[in-house]
Design a protein around this motif. Structure first.
Motif, PDB file in Angstrom:
ATOM      1  N   VAL A  58       0.837  -1.202   0.000  1.00 52.80           N
ATOM      2  CA  VAL A  58       0.000   0.000   0.000  1.00 52.80           C
ATOM      3  C   VAL A  58       0.869   1.248   0.000  1.00 52.80           C
ATOM      4  O   VAL A  58       0.659   2.181  -0.795  1.00 52.80           O
ATOM      5  CB  VAL A  58      -0.956   0.004   1.215  1.00 52.80           C
ATOM      6  N   ASN A  59       1.848   1.297   0.894  1.00 44.96           N
ATOM      7  CA  ASN A  59       2.723   2.469   0.986  1.00 44.96           C
ATOM      8  C   ASN A  59       3.435   2.741  -0.334  1.00 44.96           C
ATOM      9  O   ASN A  59       3.531   3.886  -0.781  1.00 44.96           O
ATOM     10  CB  ASN A  59       3.756   2.284   2.102  1.00 44.96           C
ATOM     11  N   ALA A  60       3.931   1.684  -0.975  1.00 39.54           N
ATOM     12  CA  ALA A  60       4.641   1.838  -2.250  1.00 39.54           C
ATOM     13  C   ALA A  60       3.709   2.375  -3.336  1.00 39.54           C
ATOM     14  O   ALA A  60       4.104   3.240  -4.130  1.00 39.54           O
ATOM     15  CB  ALA A  60       5.245   0.501  -2.673  1.00 39.54           C
ATOM     16  N   LEU A  61       2.477   1.889  -3.375  1.00 41.81           N
ATOM     17  CA  LEU A  61       1.529   2.349  -4.392  1.00 41.81           C
ATOM     18  C   LEU A  61       1.147   3.813  -4.187  1.00 41.81           C
ATOM     19  O   LEU A  61       1.098   4.587  -5.143  1.00 41.81           O
ATOM     20  CB  LEU A  61       0.281   1.459  -4.397  1.00 41.81           C
ATOM     21  N   PHE A  62       0.894   4.209  -2.946  1.00 44.39           N
ATOM     22  CA  PHE A  62       0.571   5.615  -2.684  1.00 44.39           C
ATOM     23  C   PHE A  62       1.748   6.521  -3.026  1.00 44.39           C
ATOM     24  O   PHE A  62       1.569   7.621  -3.533  1.00 44.39           O
ATOM     25  CB  PHE A  62       0.155   5.819  -1.230  1.00 44.39           C
ATOM     26  N   GLU A  63       2.957   6.051  -2.753  1.00 43.58           N
ATOM     27  CA  GLU A  63       4.137   6.864  -3.053  1.00 43.58           C
ATOM     28  C   GLU A  63       4.369   6.995  -4.558  1.00 43.58           C
ATOM     29  O   GLU A  63       4.736   8.052  -5.059  1.00 43.58           O
ATOM     30  CB  GLU A  63       5.372   6.259  -2.382  1.00 43.58           C
ATOM     31  N   ALA A  64       4.134   5.922  -5.292  1.00 38.96           N
ATOM     32  CA  ALA A  64       4.446   5.907  -6.723  1.00 38.96           C
ATOM     33  C   ALA A  64       3.363   6.555  -7.593  1.00 38.96           C
ATOM     34  O   ALA A  64       3.677   7.091  -8.650  1.00 38.96           O
ATOM     35  CB  ALA A  64       4.675   4.469  -7.190  1.00 38.96           C
ATOM     36  N   PHE A  65       2.102   6.505  -7.166  1.00 36.68           N
ATOM     37  CA  PHE A  65       0.999   6.929  -8.031  1.00 36.68           C
ATOM     38  C   PHE A  65       0.076   7.893  -7.289  1.00 36.68           C
ATOM     39  O   PHE A  65      -0.761   7.480  -6.494  1.00 36.68           O
ATOM     40  CB  PHE A  65       0.194   5.722  -8.511  1.00 36.68           C
ATOM     41  N   SER A  66       0.193   9.163  -7.601  1.00 39.38           N
ATOM     42  CA  SER A  66      -0.632  10.172  -6.929  1.00 39.38           C
ATOM     43  C   SER A  66      -2.112  10.057  -7.308  1.00 39.38           C
ATOM     44  O   SER A  66      -2.971  10.559  -6.580  1.00 39.38           O
ATOM     45  CB  SER A  66      -0.121  11.577  -7.247  1.00 39.38           C
ATOM     46  N   ASP A  67      -2.432   9.403  -8.418  1.00 40.99           N
ATOM     47  CA  ASP A  67      -3.829   9.253  -8.844  1.00 40.99           C
ATOM     48  C   ASP A  67      -4.580   8.174  -8.065  1.00 40.99           C
ATOM     49  O   ASP A  67      -5.810   8.109  -8.134  1.00 40.99           O
ATOM     50  CB  ASP A  67      -3.908   8.919 -10.338  1.00 40.99           C
ATOM     51  N   ILE A  68      -3.880   7.308  -7.359  1.00 39.18           N
ATOM     52  CA  ILE A  68      -4.536   6.254  -6.580  1.00 39.18           C
ATOM     53  C   ILE A  68      -5.025   6.861  -5.265  1.00 39.18           C
ATOM     54  O   ILE A  68      -4.238   7.378  -4.484  1.00 39.18           O
ATOM     55  CB  ILE A  68      -3.589   5.070  -6.318  1.00 39.18           C
ATOM     56  N   THR A  69      -6.342   6.803  -5.048  1.00 42.57           N
ATOM     57  CA  THR A  69      -6.928   7.416  -3.850  1.00 42.57           C
ATOM     58  C   THR A  69      -7.178   6.405  -2.731  1.00 42.57           C
ATOM     59  O   THR A  69      -7.274   6.789  -1.573  1.00 42.57           O
ATOM     60  CB  THR A  69      -8.239   8.138  -4.193  1.00 42.57           C
ATOM     61  N   TRP A  70      -7.324   5.147  -3.079  1.00 42.42           N
ATOM     62  CA  TRP A  70      -7.499   4.101  -2.077  1.00 42.42           C
ATOM     63  C   TRP A  70      -6.995   2.780  -2.632  1.00 42.42           C
ATOM     64  O   TRP A  70      -6.869   2.606  -3.842  1.00 42.42           O
ATOM     65  CB  TRP A  70      -8.947   3.983  -1.597  1.00 42.42           C
ATOM     66  N   VAL A  71      -6.706   1.862  -1.712  1.00 39.54           N
ATOM     67  CA  VAL A  71      -6.204   0.539  -2.090  1.00 39.54           C
ATOM     68  C   VAL A  71      -6.862  -0.516  -1.205  1.00 39.54           C
ATOM     69  O   VAL A  71      -7.002  -0.322   0.003  1.00 39.54           O
ATOM     70  CB  VAL A  71      -4.666   0.449  -1.920  1.00 39.54           C
ATOM     71  N   ILE A  72      -7.256  -1.602  -1.825  1.00 46.61           N
ATOM     72  CA  ILE A  72      -7.619  -2.816  -1.096  1.00 46.61           C
ATOM     73  C   ILE A  72      -6.622  -3.876  -1.554  1.00 46.61           C
ATOM     74  O   ILE A  72      -6.511  -4.146  -2.753  1.00 46.61           O
ATOM     75  CB  ILE A  72      -9.057  -3.279  -1.398  1.00 46.61           C
ATOM     76  N   VAL A  73      -5.890  -4.439  -0.618  1.00 43.05           N
ATOM     77  CA  VAL A  73      -4.915  -5.479  -0.955  1.00 43.05           C
ATOM     78  C   VAL A  73      -5.172  -6.705  -0.087  1.00 43.05           C
ATOM     79  O   VAL A  73      -5.403  -6.587   1.115  1.00 43.05           O
ATOM     80  CB  VAL A  73      -3.453  -4.977  -0.800  1.00 43.05           C
ATOM     81  N   ARG A  74      -5.180  -7.851  -0.723  1.00 46.50           N
ATOM     82  CA  ARG A  74      -5.304  -9.130  -0.015  1.00 46.50           C
ATOM     83  C   ARG A  74      -4.025  -9.917  -0.276  1.00 46.50           C
ATOM     84  O   ARG A  74      -3.638 -10.114  -1.433  1.00 46.50           O
ATOM     85  CB  ARG A  74      -6.503  -9.916  -0.514  1.00 46.50           C
TER      86      ARG A  74
END
Length: 127
Positions: free
Chosen positions: A86-102
């Motif tokens: 989650v942290n890596a995705l938020f850092e890399a992509f400013s367009d991602i507003t939320w994440v669900i990861v399993r």
């Protein structure tokens, strides 16, 4: 701010990785399979209207970030693996507003004949 976990999303499912995460020495030494399911909240109206790759977040680039976050650091808990992704995705992509990861662990060291152990995190980009 968009309502969390609704609306457009990019989905990547059943991403398979081999890793050395876990509490036990055998897990660190031998490793095991992990499966990751991912949903990323992204406004997809731009690419839907323009049919232009530059108007969206590339799912190939998302995969690369997930792979890197999974492989770069050994962790004891799959909860920490999920949060690292989650942290890596938020850092890399400013367009991602939320994440669900399993994060799924089919060969978890418990006495189950069938099934898997898993965690699921729901995170909204910090303000």
């Amino acid at each position: 701010m968009p309502i969390p976990f609704t609306g457009d999303r990019i989905i990547l499912s059943d991403l398979g990785f081999y890793g050395y995460h876990g509490l036990f020495n055998e897990e660190a030494k031998l490793g095991q399979r992990f499966l990751i399911d991912l949903q990323c909240g992204v406004d997809l109206s731009g690419p839907g209207q323009t049919d232009t790759i530059g108007a969206t977040v590339s799912y190939a680039a998302i995969y690369d970030e997930v792979k890197s976050a999974f492989e770069n650091r050994r962790m004891q808990l799959i909860e920490a693996v999920g949060q690292n992704i989650v942290n890596a995705l938020f850092e890399a992509f400013s367009d991602i507003t939320w994440v669900i990861v399993r994060v799924r662990k089919p060969e978890a060291p418990i006495a189950m004949v069938r099934g898997e152990a898993a965690i699921e995190l729901h995170r909204v980009r910090p303000a």
